[in-house]
Write an enzyme that holds these catalytic residues in place. Structure first.
Site, PDB file in Angstrom:
ATOM      1  CE1 TYR A 192      -0.415   2.400   4.010  1.00  0.00           C
ATOM      2  CE2 TYR A 192       0.328   0.225   4.665  1.00  0.00           C
ATOM      3  CZ  TYR A 192       0.149   1.559   4.952  1.00  0.00           C
ATOM      4  OH  TYR A 192       0.529   2.068   6.157  1.00  0.00           O
ATOM      5  CB  ILE A 193       3.847   2.432   1.874  1.00  0.00           C
ATOM      6  CG1 ILE A 193       3.153   2.436   3.243  1.00  0.00           C
ATOM      7  CG2 ILE A 193       4.832   3.604   1.772  1.00  0.00           C
ATOM      8  CD1 ILE A 193       4.089   2.299   4.440  1.00  0.00           C
ATOM      9  CG  HIS A 454     -30.765  10.670  -3.041  1.00  0.00           C
ATOM     10  ND1 HIS A 454     -30.034   9.815  -3.840  1.00  0.00           N
ATOM     11  CD2 HIS A 454     -31.312  11.606  -3.854  1.00  0.00           C
ATOM     12  CE1 HIS A 454     -30.152  10.217  -5.090  1.00  0.00           C
ATOM     13  NE2 HIS A 454     -30.919  11.299  -5.136  1.00  0.00           N
TER      14      HIS A 454
HETATM   15  P1  FAD Z   1       5.363   5.584  15.418  1.00  0.00           P
HETATM   16  O1  FAD Z   1       4.381   6.463  14.753  1.00  0.00           O
HETATM   17  O2  FAD Z   1       6.409   4.952  14.582  1.00  0.00           O
HETATM   18  O3  FAD Z   1       6.033   6.444  16.563  1.00  0.00           O
HETATM   19  C1  FAD Z   1       7.075   5.961  17.340  1.00  0.00           C
HETATM   20  C2  FAD Z   1       7.858   7.131  17.887  1.00  0.00           C
HETATM   21  O4  FAD Z   1       8.755   6.656  18.887  1.00  0.00           O
HETATM   22  C3  FAD Z   1       8.731   7.815  16.844  1.00  0.00           C
HETATM   23  O5  FAD Z   1       8.404   9.193  16.798  1.00  0.00           O
HETATM   24  C4  FAD Z   1      10.169   7.598  17.327  1.00  0.00           C
HETATM   25  O6  FAD Z   1      10.985   8.724  17.097  1.00  0.00           O
HETATM   26  C5  FAD Z   1       9.956   7.397  18.833  1.00  0.00           C
HETATM   27  N1  FAD Z   1      10.977   6.584  19.475  1.00  0.00           N
HETATM   28  C6  FAD Z   1      11.328   5.307  19.203  1.00  0.00           C
HETATM   29  N2  FAD Z   1      12.238   4.857  20.065  1.00  0.00           N
HETATM   30  C7  FAD Z   1      12.494   5.885  20.921  1.00  0.00           C
HETATM   31  C8  FAD Z   1      13.358   6.035  22.036  1.00  0.00           C
HETATM   32  N3  FAD Z   1      14.122   5.038  22.480  1.00  0.00           N
HETATM   33  N4  FAD Z   1      13.385   7.226  22.666  1.00  0.00           N
HETATM   34  C9  FAD Z   1      12.593   8.265  22.251  1.00  0.00           C
HETATM   35  N5  FAD Z   1      11.755   8.160  21.204  1.00  0.00           N
HETATM   36  C10 FAD Z   1      11.707   6.984  20.558  1.00  0.00           C
HETATM   37  N6  FAD Z   1      -1.193   4.124   8.933  1.00  0.00           N
HETATM   38  C11 FAD Z   1      -2.514   4.350   8.828  1.00  0.00           C
HETATM   39  O7  FAD Z   1      -3.275   3.939   9.700  1.00  0.00           O
HETATM   40  N7  FAD Z   1      -3.034   5.036   7.761  1.00  0.00           N
HETATM   41  C12 FAD Z   1      -2.247   5.509   6.765  1.00  0.00           C
HETATM   42  O8  FAD Z   1      -2.736   6.124   5.815  1.00  0.00           O
HETATM   43  C13 FAD Z   1      -0.846   5.296   6.858  1.00  0.00           C
HETATM   44  N8  FAD Z   1      -0.023   5.763   5.907  1.00  0.00           N
HETATM   45  C14 FAD Z   1       1.320   5.598   6.049  1.00  0.00           C
HETATM   46  C15 FAD Z   1       2.155   6.104   5.064  1.00  0.00           C
HETATM   47  C16 FAD Z   1       3.519   5.956   5.166  1.00  0.00           C
HETATM   48  C17 FAD Z   1       4.411   6.540   4.100  1.00  0.00           C
HETATM   49  C18 FAD Z   1       4.080   5.288   6.301  1.00  0.00           C
HETATM   50  C19 FAD Z   1       5.553   5.140   6.444  1.00  0.00           C
HETATM   51  C20 FAD Z   1       3.250   4.772   7.289  1.00  0.00           C
HETATM   52  C21 FAD Z   1       1.868   4.914   7.163  1.00  0.00           C
HETATM   53  N9  FAD Z   1       0.995   4.393   8.119  1.00  0.00           N
HETATM   54  C22 FAD Z   1      -0.354   4.586   7.989  1.00  0.00           C
HETATM   55  C23 FAD Z   1       1.487   3.609   9.284  1.00  0.00           C
HETATM   56  C24 FAD Z   1       1.513   4.473  10.554  1.00  0.00           C
HETATM   57  O9  FAD Z   1       2.335   5.591  10.334  1.00  0.00           O
HETATM   58  C25 FAD Z   1       2.006   3.657  11.731  1.00  0.00           C
HETATM   59  O10 FAD Z   1       1.227   2.493  11.858  1.00  0.00           O
HETATM   60  C26 FAD Z   1       1.898   4.448  13.024  1.00  0.00           C
HETATM   61  O11 FAD Z   1       2.632   5.642  12.964  1.00  0.00           O
HETATM   62  C27 FAD Z   1       2.389   3.613  14.219  1.00  0.00           C
HETATM   63  O12 FAD Z   1       2.259   4.369  15.377  1.00  0.00           O
HETATM   64  P2  FAD Z   1       3.167   4.078  16.648  1.00  0.00           P
HETATM   65  O13 FAD Z   1       2.728   5.061  17.682  1.00  0.00           O
HETATM   66  O14 FAD Z   1       3.149   2.641  16.979  1.00  0.00           O
HETATM   67  O15 FAD Z   1       4.676   4.398  16.207  1.00  0.00           O
END
Ligand code: FAD
Length: 477
Positions: A192-193, A454
């Site tokens: 998808y990406i 509608h």
């Molecule tokens: P993340 O969003 O990855 O956040 C984790 C954070 O933790 C990061 O900011 C990182 O810097 C921080 N971090 C990690 N380790 C440490 C540490 N030790 N100390 C301090 N900070 C740390 N999902 C959808 O549902 N819809 C979409 O349309 C969609 N489109 C996408 C498009 C792209 C191009 C990409 C790459 C992803 C997309 N996704 C989409 C997926 C979505 O972005 C992720 O599923 C989501 O962001 C996961 O959330 P999370 O909170 O688990 O982690």
């Protein structure tokens, strides 16, 4: 000297999992601290969902405007609107506009965290036991001790071992920052990406070629669902090379050349201007002391139970770190739930469905079981399908001609709905009703007899349910 802080709840990572967990914990009066090494908002807001959807929107707008110019050239004048000059694209301004959207939301998240009383610490958290970490902040090292730790470290792009990232071999992150549209973009991986970004660049004027290891795009959806996308790709002269294995990249006068083996095992070469690698994401489990936390693993992910508890008492893990589907709304739902459990609420993570959308052209929505998946589970099903081509609102938005439809799958015995799928322009906006229907245990009559406005696209959901009951009004049964 290392400063020290204590808190009730420490959240690691301010993506949609972590920041939602922290806001909810703060709202519930828990002394909460969140650590983030980058900008608040995580992958989703800074380099994922939001910037990609902004780029997709800008690309669609540009393509539309080009159509008005092209039609004038051919003498017809689309919708009676014509442009006498070809629209110009300034990619730097497009990216700047996308960044403005991201900045605005990033500020919004920080504001919400502060309003909920959450302490934000900027820096990389390194754990040396399950409840203690050190963060190198701009003000110096800070040791944080917490009663509860919520791990929301998220995921990162996967790099192919033989095709390392460089100026010309890029990931989705760089694809959202390009200052010019590449003449030829080769996308490795038609998930998808890759498809979302590849289609956006096609609309922006690039020639795009997908190199895909499988024999089809988006394998989690059935053929019927992906056909409209394949048709769009074909119509827009976008090749997908199936059953191909990318093996290396070389340089020819500053341009990258991809070598791959084709379906017959023969070596082939593709010259590109940029190569975008979108072959999946891996959970961020390295480089922050996970090995010191005594949690169990589930393959590459952290193992959690139905309350997102890890094997270590009062250490919780959510979002991309704990497995598929790696989606922002799943991460947020888990974050909100964990905060409530810590505050003493009785909750568990037991959704009937986790809806998924691909913002391709056209869009795909998948909620619950497909007919094939239901049959594979030995369930007898009835299926109703209704084309957007027979929906007035779709035609008024030029959205009915892409082969799109809504498909409802229900149990044959009691007509309880098992899945709703849609493909078509703007179909993503229907996903809320689909998910609600499944969560509420709706049967076909519930959807068929709910009066839908509608003219809206949502009438297709009602009509597909009527079709499953053999009594659709606007198509013959
Ligand atoms: P993340 O969003 O990855 O956040 C984790 C954070 O933790 C990061 O900011 C990182 O810097 C921080 N971090 C990690 N380790 C440490 C540490 N030790 N100390 C301090 N900070 C740390 N999902 C959808 O549902 N819809 C979409 O349309 C969609 N489109 C996408 C498009 C792209 C191009 C990409 C790459 C992803 C997309 N996704 C989409 C997926 C979505 O972005 C992720 O599923 C989501 O962001 C996961 O959330 P999370 O909170 O688990 O982690």
């Amino acid at each position: 000297m290392t400063a020290e802080k204590k808190c009730k709840v420490l959240v690691v990572g301010a993506g949609p999992g972590g920041y939602v967990a922290a806001i909810r914990a703060g709202q519930l009066g828990l002394d909460t601290l969140i650590v983030e090494s980058d900008r608040t908002g995580g992958t989703c807001l800074i380099r994922g969902c939001i910037p990609s959807k902004a780029l997709i929107h800008a690309a669609s707008r540009y393509e539309e405007l080009c159509a008005h110019f092209n039609e004038k050239e051919s003498g017809s004048g689309k919708l009676g609107i014509s442009l006498s000059a070809k629209p110009e694209l300034d990619m730097n301004q497009t990216i700047a506009w996308k960044d403005e959207v991201v900045d605005k939301l990033n500020g919004g998240v920080e504001g919400l965290l502060k309003k909920a009383g959450v302490n934000i610490v900027k820096g990389w958290a390194n754990f040396y036991d399950a409840k203690t970490c050190t963060v190198d902040t701009a003000e110096g090292p800070l040791t944080i001790k917490a009663e509860h730790v919520i791990l929301a470290n998220g995921s990162s792009v996967i790099e192919l071992p033989n095709i390392p990232f460089s100026d010309n071999v890029i990931s989705s992150t760089e694809a959202l920052q390009l200052d010019a549209v590449p003449e030829h973009l080769v996308v490795i991986g038609a998930g998808y990406i890759g498809l979302e970004l590849g289609i956006a660049y096609r609309k922006l004027g690039a020639k795009v070629t997908f190199v895909e290891g499988l024999d089809r795009i988006l394998p989690i959806y059935d053929k019927e669902m992906t056909r409209p996308i394949e048709t769009w790709l074909k119509k827009h002269k976008t090749d997908v090379i199936y059953k191909a294995r990318a093996t290396s990249v070389s340089d020819a006068d500053g341009k990258p050349v991809l070598t791959y083996t084709d379906k017959n095992g023969d070596e082939q070469h593709l010259q590109a201007d940029k190569i975008l690698v979108t072959v999946g994401r891996r959970p961020n489990t390295q480089g922050w002391g996970l090995e010191n936390m005594c949690v169990d693993m589930n393959g590459p992910f952290i193992k959690v139970n139905d309350q997102n508890r890890t094997a270590m008492k009062n250490v919780w893990a959510i979002g991309d770190l704990v497995g598929e589907p790696m989606l922002a709304h799943k991460a947020s739902a888990q974050g909100e739930m964990v905060a409530e459990i810590i505050a003493g609420h009785r909750r568990s993570f037991d959704p009937v469905v986790i809806p998924a959308v691909c913002f391709t052209e056209p869009e795909i929505v998948g909620v619950g079981l497909t007919p094939d998946e239901a049959k594979a589970q030995g369930i007898d099903v009835i299926v109703g399908k209704f084309p957007f081509a027979a929906i007035g609102k779709a035609l008024t938005m030029e959205a009915g001609g892409d082969g799109g439809f809504v498909r409802v799958t229900a149990r044959k015995d009691n007509q309880v709905i098992l899945g709703i799928h849609a493909v078509g322009a703007h179909a993503a906006e229907l996903s809320g009703e689909f998910a609600l229907a499944l969560e509420m245990g709706a049967c076909l009559e519930d959807l068929a007899h709910t009066i839908h406005v509608h003219p809206t696209l949502s009438e297709a959901t009602m009509e597909a349910s009527l079709a499953a009951l053999g009594k659709a009004i606007h198509i013959s049964n």
